[in-house]
Design a protein around this motif. Structure first.
Motif, PDB file in Angstrom:
ATOM      1  N   GLY A 128      34.038  27.599  58.381  1.00  0.00           N
ATOM      2  CA  GLY A 128      35.381  27.984  58.788  1.00  0.00           C
ATOM      3  C   GLY A 128      35.360  29.131  59.784  1.00  0.00           C
ATOM      4  O   GLY A 128      34.321  29.413  60.398  1.00  0.00           O
ATOM      5  N   LYS A 129      36.481  29.828  59.916  1.00  0.00           N
ATOM      6  CA  LYS A 129      36.578  30.919  60.899  1.00  0.00           C
ATOM      7  C   LYS A 129      35.680  32.099  60.534  1.00  0.00           C
ATOM      8  O   LYS A 129      35.348  32.920  61.391  1.00  0.00           O
ATOM      9  N   HIS A 130      35.290  32.169  59.247  1.00  0.00           N
ATOM     10  CA  HIS A 130      34.362  33.215  58.812  1.00  0.00           C
ATOM     11  C   HIS A 130      32.939  32.682  58.680  1.00  0.00           C
ATOM     12  O   HIS A 130      32.101  33.318  58.045  1.00  0.00           O
ATOM     13  N   GLY A 131      32.680  31.515  59.241  1.00  0.00           N
ATOM     14  CA  GLY A 131      31.353  30.924  59.130  1.00  0.00           C
ATOM     15  C   GLY A 131      31.197  30.178  57.813  1.00  0.00           C
ATOM     16  O   GLY A 131      32.154  29.576  57.307  1.00  0.00           O
ATOM     17  N   LYS A 132      30.006  30.207  57.260  1.00  0.00           N
ATOM     18  CA  LYS A 132      29.713  29.496  56.017  1.00  0.00           C
ATOM     19  C   LYS A 132      30.609  30.023  54.898  1.00  0.00           C
ATOM     20  O   LYS A 132      30.617  31.216  54.587  1.00  0.00           O
ATOM     21  N   SER A 133      31.366  29.126  54.265  1.00  0.00           N
ATOM     22  CA  SER A 133      32.341  29.520  53.246  1.00  0.00           C
ATOM     23  C   SER A 133      32.279  28.542  52.074  1.00  0.00           C
ATOM     24  O   SER A 133      31.764  27.431  52.195  1.00  0.00           O
ATOM     25  N   LEU A 134      32.826  28.966  50.937  1.00  0.00           N
ATOM     26  CA  LEU A 134      32.752  28.171  49.720  1.00  0.00           C
ATOM     27  C   LEU A 134      34.128  28.030  49.097  1.00  0.00           C
ATOM     28  O   LEU A 134      34.788  29.030  48.789  1.00  0.00           O
ATOM     29  N   ARG A 135      34.579  26.790  48.921  1.00  0.00           N
ATOM     30  CA  ARG A 135      35.893  26.561  48.321  1.00  0.00           C
ATOM     31  C   ARG A 135      35.846  26.844  46.819  1.00  0.00           C
ATOM     32  O   ARG A 135      34.818  26.685  46.165  1.00  0.00           O
ATOM     33  N   LEU A 136      37.007  27.234  46.288  1.00  0.00           N
ATOM     34  CA  LEU A 136      37.146  27.550  44.866  1.00  0.00           C
ATOM     35  C   LEU A 136      38.292  26.755  44.270  1.00  0.00           C
ATOM     36  O   LEU A 136      39.342  26.590  44.907  1.00  0.00           O
ATOM     37  N   ASP A 137      38.106  26.290  43.048  1.00  0.00           N
ATOM     38  CA  ASP A 137      39.168  25.612  42.310  1.00  0.00           C
ATOM     39  C   ASP A 137      39.533  26.456  41.099  1.00  0.00           C
ATOM     40  O   ASP A 137      38.707  26.658  40.193  1.00  0.00           O
ATOM     41  N   GLY A 138      40.767  26.968  41.086  1.00  0.00           N
ATOM     42  CA  GLY A 138      41.237  27.733  39.947  1.00  0.00           C
ATOM     43  C   GLY A 138      41.453  26.824  38.752  1.00  0.00           C
ATOM     44  O   GLY A 138      42.075  25.765  38.878  1.00  0.00           O
ATOM     45  N   LEU A 139      40.956  27.222  37.588  1.00  0.00           N
ATOM     46  CA  LEU A 139      40.981  26.373  36.398  1.00  0.00           C
ATOM     47  C   LEU A 139      42.051  26.786  35.392  1.00  0.00           C
ATOM     48  O   LEU A 139      42.128  26.190  34.317  1.00  0.00           O
ATOM     49  N   GLU A 140      42.880  27.775  35.737  1.00  0.00           N
ATOM     50  CA  GLU A 140      43.876  28.265  34.789  1.00  0.00           C
ATOM     51  C   GLU A 140      45.279  28.100  35.365  1.00  0.00           C
ATOM     52  O   GLU A 140      45.656  28.757  36.341  1.00  0.00           O
ATOM     53  N   LYS A 141      46.041  27.215  34.742  1.00  0.00           N
ATOM     54  CA  LYS A 141      47.372  26.873  35.229  1.00  0.00           C
ATOM     55  C   LYS A 141      48.291  28.088  35.228  1.00  0.00           C
ATOM     56  O   LYS A 141      48.389  28.814  34.249  1.00  0.00           O
ATOM     57  N   GLY A 142      48.954  28.286  36.359  1.00  0.00           N
ATOM     58  CA  GLY A 142      49.880  29.393  36.505  1.00  0.00           C
ATOM     59  C   GLY A 142      49.219  30.721  36.794  1.00  0.00           C
ATOM     60  O   GLY A 142      49.898  31.702  37.114  1.00  0.00           O
ATOM     61  N   ILE A 143      47.885  30.769  36.698  1.00  0.00           N
ATOM     62  CA  ILE A 143      47.150  32.014  36.927  1.00  0.00           C
ATOM     63  C   ILE A 143      46.391  31.978  38.243  1.00  0.00           C
ATOM     64  O   ILE A 143      46.451  32.915  39.041  1.00  0.00           O
ATOM     65  N   ASN A 144      45.677  30.867  38.487  1.00  0.00           N
ATOM     66  CA  ASN A 144      44.894  30.772  39.725  1.00  0.00           C
ATOM     67  C   ASN A 144      44.762  29.340  40.246  1.00  0.00           C
ATOM     68  O   ASN A 144      43.961  29.073  41.130  1.00  0.00           O
TER      69      ASN A 144
END
Length: 240
Positions: free
Chosen positions: A153-169
């Motif tokens: 991405g625009k910051h180079g090598k990046s890592l996607r994240l999946d939030g596992l807590e509903k309403g929190i992340n």
């Protein structure tokens, strides 16, 4: 004279090598025993696991944050939401000027990395105080995540994240909350500004470590962002 002393020297070398071999095996066996404890962990032995962490000359995380991270990790592993024995712990109760991210290999019970990490622009200045799951909040989100895929991405090598807590992340992916490197995550930025730089909500890392850490924790490992918040503990189903 040299001929006569050679057997003695040879025996000394062999003895030293065997001693090192047994020491190495002993250390390996210890790690294997700790790994066995980890696999059957419960609340009563979290402190045992913590006390057996191989620090690798890094500072240890706080016991409270580590215990919450470990409990959640095993719940998520049991559900199949994380697959790897790598735990990344971020402690946002600490100053942003300190190294408050740890990457821990739970197979060998070894700390692999201890690093600076940024919080969101609207989460606080030196200290994190406010969190959100909302788009455009420019705040960090607490709780448990599964790491996703690497992309450029625009910051180079990046890592996607999946939030596992509903309403929190759980809006993390749509908010583009990812792990990436940033120039404002550095000791020089702290020296010039008296605090670490801040992101738009991403847990940004030092550029010199970001690629290594991303490669280590990618593909369904567990990441936990800790803060001693009663609101979070009430809403979360993974900590108590």
């Amino acid at each position: 004279m040299i001929y006569k002393t050679f057997p003695a020297l040879f025996l000394m070398v062999i003895s030293f090598s065997i001693s090192n071999l047994f020491f190495s095996e002993s250390k390996t066996e210890k790690k294997m025993e700790v790994a066995k404890v980890i696999k059957t962990t419960s609340e009563s032995n979290e402190e045992v696991i913590y006390n057996n962490l191989d620090s690798n000359d890094f500072a240890l995380p706080k016991l409270e944050s580590f215990s919450e991270a470990l409990k959640g990790f095993y719940l998520l592993k049991e559900k199949g939401l994380v697959r790897r024995n790598i735990l990344t712990l971020i402690d946002f109760s600490m100053s942003s000027n300190s190294k408050r991210l740890w990457v821990i290999d739970l197979t060998t019970n070894t700390i692999l990395y201890n690093s600076l990490v940024a919080h969101g622009r609207n989460t606080g200045n030196e200290f994190a105080t406010s969190f959100s799951n909302s788009a455009q909040s420019f705040k960090s989100s607490l709780g448990f995540y599964a790491t996703g895929e690497i992309y450029s991405g625009k910051h180079g090598k990046s890592l996607r994240l999946d939030g596992l807590e509903k309403g929190i992340n759980d809006n993390a992916r749509v908010r583009a909350v990812v792990i990436h490197g940033a120039e404002y995550v550095s000791n020089s930025f702290i020296q010039n500004n008296k605090r670490l730089g801040r992101s738009l909500g991403c847990p940004a890392l030092p550029i010199n470590l970001s690629s290594e850490i991303i490669q280590t924790i990618k593909d369904k490992s567990c990441l936990f962002i800790y803060y001693p918040s009663d609101n979070y503990k009430t809403a979360s189903k993974l900590v108590s």
